[in-house]
Design a protein around this motif. Structure first.
Motif, PDB file in Angstrom:
ATOM      1  N   SER A 223      65.992   0.880  56.658  1.00 41.64           N
ATOM      2  CA  SER A 223      66.560  -0.210  55.871  1.00 41.64           C
ATOM      3  C   SER A 223      67.298  -1.211  56.754  1.00 41.64           C
ATOM      4  O   SER A 223      67.121  -2.429  56.630  1.00 41.64           O
ATOM      5  CB  SER A 223      67.511   0.361  54.818  1.00 41.64           C
ATOM      6  N   ALA A 224      68.129  -0.692  57.670  1.00 42.95           N
ATOM      7  CA  ALA A 224      68.895  -1.571  58.560  1.00 42.95           C
ATOM      8  C   ALA A 224      67.981  -2.375  59.469  1.00 42.95           C
ATOM      9  O   ALA A 224      68.222  -3.558  59.727  1.00 42.95           O
ATOM     10  CB  ALA A 224      69.873  -0.743  59.384  1.00 42.95           C
ATOM     11  N   ARG A 225      66.930  -1.726  59.949  1.00 43.53           N
ATOM     12  CA  ARG A 225      65.993  -2.419  60.844  1.00 43.53           C
ATOM     13  C   ARG A 225      65.272  -3.555  60.117  1.00 43.53           C
ATOM     14  O   ARG A 225      65.084  -4.647  60.661  1.00 43.53           O
ATOM     15  CB  ARG A 225      64.995  -1.415  61.404  1.00 43.53           C
ATOM     16  N   ALA A 226      64.885  -3.302  58.859  1.00 47.81           N
ATOM     17  CA  ALA A 226      64.190  -4.332  58.081  1.00 47.81           C
ATOM     18  C   ALA A 226      65.098  -5.530  57.830  1.00 47.81           C
ATOM     19  O   ALA A 226      64.682  -6.690  57.975  1.00 47.81           O
ATOM     20  CB  ALA A 226      63.707  -3.741  56.757  1.00 47.81           C
ATOM     21  N   LEU A 227      66.349  -5.272  57.471  1.00 49.86           N
ATOM     22  CA  LEU A 227      67.270  -6.373  57.187  1.00 49.86           C
ATOM     23  C   LEU A 227      67.606  -7.140  58.465  1.00 49.86           C
ATOM     24  O   LEU A 227      67.636  -8.380  58.464  1.00 49.86           O
ATOM     25  CB  LEU A 227      68.547  -5.826  56.542  1.00 49.86           C
TER      26      LEU A 227
END
Length: 552
Positions: A345-349
């Motif tokens: 999730s953090a990587r996508a954002l």
């Protein structure tokens, strides 16, 4: 009366058939589990922990006896055997009695050391009422393992000698049962927990109204609906200081802080939620602010109010914080069951926001920072590819309560300067990363910050940071030499037991109050944000006044 007599006879018969070595092992580990650790425990939690360690001690006692026999070592007989058995039993019973007598006192001494109120409820009887059934249940589960290992080894007897078949059968049985636990049972457990926390997340608290301002996330004009924010998202966008509150406190003009949140139900994938978050950022003007923070929440989707409020006051509201949810489970559960979710999730954002941010003129875009608490710090740490940002780096990060599984935190801690303690490392010349705790340790004499500033805020009493698998077999580095200010001098490392104690401590680490365990005080966040973002116009007196204001 006859029913009670028959029941008592059954109970005595049940216990009389238990091997003495197992009972002694159970008694010893049960007693040792009552010793203090990082976090005070109530009677129920202590009972579960003591029941677990008693069961481990039981099977450990049997395993040692079996190994002794398997190796063909001499076994005492006759009177010598009876004398040894009586002496070992008496010592184990004495240790159990002593620990039960001192158990509540040990917990109270730890609570007093941490500045907490003493226990008020009955302790010892509840511990026993909880521990005994837990230990017996786990003993029966152990018997299933024993039966499985025996059955497998009997089949292997046709091919191998007896001892070889045992050596193969035991690990094979362990492998099969672990796969069952992590597969079918583990999947059902995750699904049940997920459903329970989802139901909590979908609750709309009645006293939280949908934002009336069009530029607020969750408003009627927002790209993210109020319902799809989730419980934690609704709290996040509805809380925090207003422009008027910041102006009243600082006595100078301020802006309304921007908070953008995309709940787990807003889109099906992390990439889709990140794309939605980026469009919402454009809509509300997040890239026109001086400071932009990509925050990764905890497992439940929570962003620490203390961290967000401190940043917004320090920069007089000229800030934007964006985040997206990846789970409903608490961090210490997610850490073991779904650790990759926060990272994905953090990587996508980060990829979405950073990709747009780099397209903006360098002199007309906000300073970009990362933030995460607990499992959020782990995801935030791994959200960016170092080589991807090397040519156009972000400005820094504030990561609080890093988990023991954080790879970067572990690298910095293990590579610390030798004179610095494990619980408050100094890494290199302090130009890239610095650590701090209850006492601001960020102003290192002679050290100069580089272009990227990273601060870890951590407390020595935080088991989510300082748990490790080798705690079961090795004294941890944070108990060697000078201890952290919030680690009790009465805490001693006990093989096997300390590992279970600190693992259990994780569940209660956020319940001690700000400044201890896994709950971070606003004043400590203020120190971290000042070091990383250098807000203008704040004197030492102003900072002290803000700390007092936010610590209320």
């Amino acid at each position: 009366m006859s029913v009670l007599r028959a029941l008592l006879r059954r109970v005595l018969t049940y216990f009389s058939h238990m091997p003495l070595s197992g009972m002694i092992g159970a008694g010893v580990l049960f007693a040792l589990s009552l010793a203090p650790s990082l976090i005070p425990r109530n009677a129920v939690v202590q009972g579960i922990l003591s029941g677990l360690t008693a069961a481990v001690g039981f099977w450990l006692g049997l395993a040692l006896t079996w190994l002794w026999t398997f190796l063909g070592l001499a076994v005492p007989t006759g009177r010598a055997r009876k004398a040894i058995a009586w002496a070992a039993s008496a010592l184990a019973l004495a240790l159990v009695a002593y620990s039960l007598w001192r158990g509540a006192e040990w917990q109270d001494s730890l609570r007093e050391f941490l500045g907490l109120e003493r226990l008020e409820s009955v302790f010892t009887p509840i511990v026993l009422l909880v521990a005994v059934p837990v230990a017996l249940l786990l003993r029966e589960i152990g018997r299933v393992f024993s039966w499985t290992a025996t059955a497998i080894s009997h089949q292997l007897d046709r091919i191998f000698p007896r001892r070889v078949s045992l050596l193969i059968g035991i690990p094979l049985a362990a492998y099969l049962l672990m796969n069952l636990a992590s597969g079918t049972i583990g999947r059902l457990t995750v699904q049940s927990l997920d459903a329970m926390f989802l139901a909590l997340d979908q609750l709309i608290v009645e006293d939280l109204a949908r934002p009336a301002e069009d530029l607020a996330t969750g408003s009627t004009q927002s790209l993210v609906s109020w319902e799809n924010l989730g419980r934690q998202g609704r709290h996040f966008v509805s809380s925090g200081p207003s422009r008027e509150a910041i102006e009243d406190f600082t006595g100078s003009p301020a802006k309304r802080p921007i908070r953008i949140y995309v709940g787990l139900g807003a889109a099906d994938t992390p990439e889709a939620r990140a794309s939605l978050a980026l469009e919402e950022m454009k809509r509300v003007g997040a890239f026109d602010r001086a400071v932009l923070v990509i925050a990764t929440p905890t497992g439940t989707g929570w962003i620490d109010d203390a961290a967000a409020d401190a940043l917004e006051y320090l920069h007089r509201g000229d800030t934007a914080i964006v985040t997206q949810q990846y789970s409903y489970l608490t961090s210490y559960v997610s850490l073991f069951l779904e650790p990759g979710y926060s990272q994905a999730s953090a990587r996508a954002l980060f990829t979405a926001v950073y990709g747009y941010w780099t397209q903006l003129p360098a002199d007309a875009r906000p300073h970009l920072y990362l933030h995460g608490l607990s499992l959020g710090s782990s995801g935030s740490e791994q959200s960016m590819n170092l080589y991807m940002v090397l040519g156009d780096p972000i400005h820094g990060a504030v990561w609080s309560g890093p988990t023991f599984a954080n790879p970067n935190w572990s690298m910095f801690t293990q590579g610390r300067n030798p004179e610095s303690p494990y619980w408050l490392p100094r890494y290199g010349d302090g130009s890239l990363v610095r650590f701090t705790n209850q006492k601001n340790a960020l102003d290192i004499p002679g050290a100069q910050w580089g272009p990227v500033r990273i601060v870890y805020l951590q407390y020595a009493s935080d088991p989510i940071t300082f748990f490790s698998s080798d705690l079961f077999f090795r004294k941890p580095s944070w108990l060697v030499g000078t201890r952290g200010p919030d680690v009790s001098p009465d805490l001693d490392w006990i093989p096997i037991v300390t590992g279970f104690q600190v693992a259990f401590d994780m569940a209660g680490a956020s319940g001690l109050g700000p400044g201890l365990g896994h709950l971070f005080a606003a004043s400590h966040y203020i120190d971290a944000w000042i070091a990383v973002t250098e807000p203008a116009g704040w004197t030492a007196a102003d900072v002290a006044r803000l700390k007092a204001h936010l610590n209320k």
